[in-house]
Design a protein around this motif. Structure first.
Motif, mmCIF file in Angstrom:
data_model
loop_
_atom_site.group_PDB
_atom_site.id
_atom_site.type_symbol
_atom_site.label_atom_id
_atom_site.label_comp_id
_atom_site.label_asym_id
_atom_site.label_seq_id
_atom_site.Cartn_x
_atom_site.Cartn_y
_atom_site.Cartn_z
ATOM 1 N N ASP A 258 12.259 7.409 -8.421
ATOM 2 C CA ASP A 258 13.435 8.179 -8.116
ATOM 3 C C ASP A 258 13.479 9.037 -7.172
ATOM 4 O O ASP A 258 13.390 10.365 -6.958
ATOM 5 C CB ASP A 258 13.496 9.200 -9.676
ATOM 6 N N MET A 259 12.889 8.532 -6.048
ATOM 7 C CA MET A 259 13.368 9.568 -4.177
ATOM 8 C C MET A 259 14.405 8.781 -3.878
ATOM 9 O O MET A 259 13.508 7.761 -2.817
ATOM 10 C CB MET A 259 11.356 9.563 -4.132
ATOM 11 N N ASN B 10 1.076 -0.927 -0.106
ATOM 12 C CA ASN B 10 -0.101 -0.321 0.150
ATOM 13 C C ASN B 10 1.014 1.602 -0.287
ATOM 14 O O ASN B 10 0.318 2.264 -0.698
ATOM 15 C CB ASN B 10 -0.372 0.258 1.389
ATOM 16 N N ALA B 11 2.117 0.668 0.814
ATOM 17 C CA ALA B 11 2.891 2.515 0.779
ATOM 18 C C ALA B 11 3.657 2.267 -0.562
ATOM 19 O O ALA B 11 3.815 3.458 -0.493
ATOM 20 C CB ALA B 11 4.046 2.025 2.101
ATOM 21 N N VAL B 12 3.356 1.495 -1.158
ATOM 22 C CA VAL B 12 4.124 1.730 -2.411
ATOM 23 C C VAL B 12 3.639 1.982 -3.357
ATOM 24 O O VAL B 12 4.000 2.679 -4.282
ATOM 25 C CB VAL B 12 4.460 0.421 -3.062
ATOM 26 N N SER B 13 2.039 1.487 -3.257
ATOM 27 C CA SER B 13 1.047 2.709 -4.611
ATOM 28 C C SER B 13 0.802 4.190 -4.472
ATOM 29 O O SER B 13 0.483 4.901 -4.823
ATOM 30 C CB SER B 13 -0.249 1.368 -4.511
ATOM 31 N N GLN B 14 1.527 4.413 -2.645
ATOM 32 C CA GLN B 14 0.934 5.890 -2.270
ATOM 33 C C GLN B 14 1.984 7.072 -2.643
ATOM 34 O O GLN B 14 1.939 7.757 -3.396
ATOM 35 C CB GLN B 14 0.812 5.654 -0.890
ATOM 36 N N VAL B 15 2.834 6.031 -2.809
ATOM 37 C CA VAL B 15 4.312 7.050 -4.044
ATOM 38 C C VAL B 15 3.922 7.061 -5.023
ATOM 39 O O VAL B 15 4.055 8.592 -5.709
ATOM 40 C CB VAL B 15 5.372 5.690 -3.714
ATOM 41 N N GLN B 16 3.820 5.994 -5.828
ATOM 42 C CA GLN B 16 2.736 6.475 -6.887
ATOM 43 C C GLN B 16 2.330 7.504 -6.922
ATOM 44 O O GLN B 16 2.133 8.388 -8.299
ATOM 45 C CB GLN B 16 2.114 5.356 -8.205
ATOM 46 N N GLU B 17 0.589 7.125 -6.096
ATOM 47 C CA GLU B 17 -0.546 8.309 -6.231
ATOM 48 C C GLU B 17 0.267 10.093 -6.332
ATOM 49 O O GLU B 17 -0.317 10.856 -6.284
ATOM 50 C CB GLU B 17 -1.443 7.935 -5.281
ATOM 51 N N PHE B 18 1.042 9.552 -5.095
ATOM 52 C CA PHE B 18 1.547 10.628 -4.724
ATOM 53 C C PHE B 18 1.969 11.789 -5.372
ATOM 54 O O PHE B 18 2.154 12.829 -6.165
ATOM 55 C CB PHE B 18 1.861 11.071 -2.742
ATOM 56 N N GLY B 19 3.156 10.529 -6.324
ATOM 57 C CA GLY B 19 3.924 11.483 -7.318
ATOM 58 C C GLY B 19 2.870 11.712 -8.034
ATOM 59 O O GLY B 19 3.974 12.987 -8.874
ATOM 60 N N ASP B 20 2.203 11.516 -8.669
ATOM 61 C CA ASP B 20 1.111 12.321 -9.762
ATOM 62 C C ASP B 20 0.728 13.370 -9.337
ATOM 63 O O ASP B 20 0.334 14.298 -10.392
ATOM 64 C CB ASP B 20 0.192 11.597 -9.958
ATOM 65 N N VAL B 21 1.307 13.739 -8.144
ATOM 66 C CA VAL B 21 -0.418 14.849 -7.733
ATOM 67 C C VAL B 21 1.287 16.324 -6.942
ATOM 68 O O VAL B 21 0.848 17.804 -6.579
ATOM 69 C CB VAL B 21 -0.974 15.075 -6.550
#
Ligand code: GDP
Length: 298
Positions: A269-270, A230-241
């Protein structure tokens, strides 16, 4: 010594299982590699990162004819270290004035991390101010004020439901007047409404850019390590915004897996800049990838 013990617990089970898989092996064969793959994946290391690590080890074993379990462990720790080592900005920006936006969903440990980070910066001799720009929940500002008192730093807040950018605006004026080194801003990380979140962050960025162009910037994403994928998918989602400049991975003391650090460091890349290892004021550590990886088998 303390840190060494903490690190050990992040990987406790994984290290032991790899040790067990290696025990009594005369040759390092495909069976071992399959077992290793399974251990890494069930320790929260993602599929892609796992395959990369196993392939690198396979190549080293073949090329150097490695058979000794102790050597395999050292090589494996080195490989994991190389995978998570981000040469670019692993440390928090040292320029001042600095504005840090703290981003992340509720319950992830955002407020606690703000408190711990403020304490850390105070200890380094910096002046710090907090902005309660999560105006969505009244409790968020209250909690931040409790941390502000504990650390001994001012908190700028408005009423519940106020415009977060107005809080940021006031905080900037106050920080400038008081020559504050670091302004840390809480934000409402409501991923449920991404458009709203993006608009809110954009507006805050505009205010900071306009009112405080001389300030250096960090946008730190706070993630709960115990939530695994879940934490991994949050990186993606927040990375979008948002333009995330670093990650704080909290509650690593609450997981014996630790592999999530490896996945996030490898796949995005963070850089992971800090890890949370408890609820106390001192429980925020700068993330050192080499030391962390070495802790796997130490
Ligand atoms: P927020 O909603 O994101 O602001 O989350 P909070 O900062 O309120 O934290 C939620 C809960 O997680 C609280 O009970 C914190 O004490 C706890 N917490 C935060 N960071 C850590 C950590 O690194 N380790 C542990 N064990 N608990 C943590």
């Amino acid at each position: 010594m303390m840190f060494r013990e903490e690190k050990k617990s992040f990987f406790g089970k994984m290290s032991q299982r790899i040790g067990d898989a290696l025990a009594g092996k005369a040759t390092i064969d495909d069976d071992f590699m399959d077992e290793l793959e399974e251990i890494l994946i069930t320790s929260d290391i993602g599929m892609e990162t796992t395959m990369k690590i196993v392939d690198m080890l396979r190549t080293e074993v073949k090329t150097n004819n490695l058979t000794k379990p102790s050597v395999i462990k050292i090589r494996l720790a080195k490989i994991i270290s190389s995978v998570i080592n981000k040469k670019e900005e692993q440390k928090l920006c040292q320029d001042t004035p600095l504005v840090i936006l703290m981003i992340g969903i509720n319950g992830g440990g955002k407020t606690t991390s703000i408190g711990k980070l403020a304490h850390k910066l105070r200890q380094e001799g910096k002046t710090v101010m907090l902005a309660a720009a999560d105006t969505f929940r009244a409790a968020a500002a209250e909690q931040l004020c409790i941390w502000g008192d504990r650390v001994g730093v001012n908190v700028i807040k408005h009423k519940e439901g106020a415009d977060p950018s107005a809080v940021i605006y006031d905080a900037i004026q106050s920080a400038k007047a008081k020559h504050i080194d670091v302004l840390i801003c809480d934000t409402a990380g409501r991923l449920q409404n991404k458009k709203n979140l993006m608009d809110e962050l954009n507006k805050m960025n505009k205010v900071i850019g306009r009112e405080y162009p001389e300030a250096a910037r960090e946008n730190l994403l706070v993630l709960d390590a115990t939530t695994g994928k879940n934490a991994v998918s949050q990186v993606q989602e927040f990375g979008d915004v948002a333009d995330i400049t670093g990650i704080i991975l909290t509650k690593l003391d609450g997981t014996a897996k630790g592999g999530i650090v490896v996945t996030i460091a490898d796949e995005f890349d963070m850089p992971v800049k800090f890890i949370g290892v408890g609820e106390g004021i001192e429980d925020l550590k700068e993330f050192d990838p080499v030391e962390f990886a070495e802790g796997i088998f130490n």
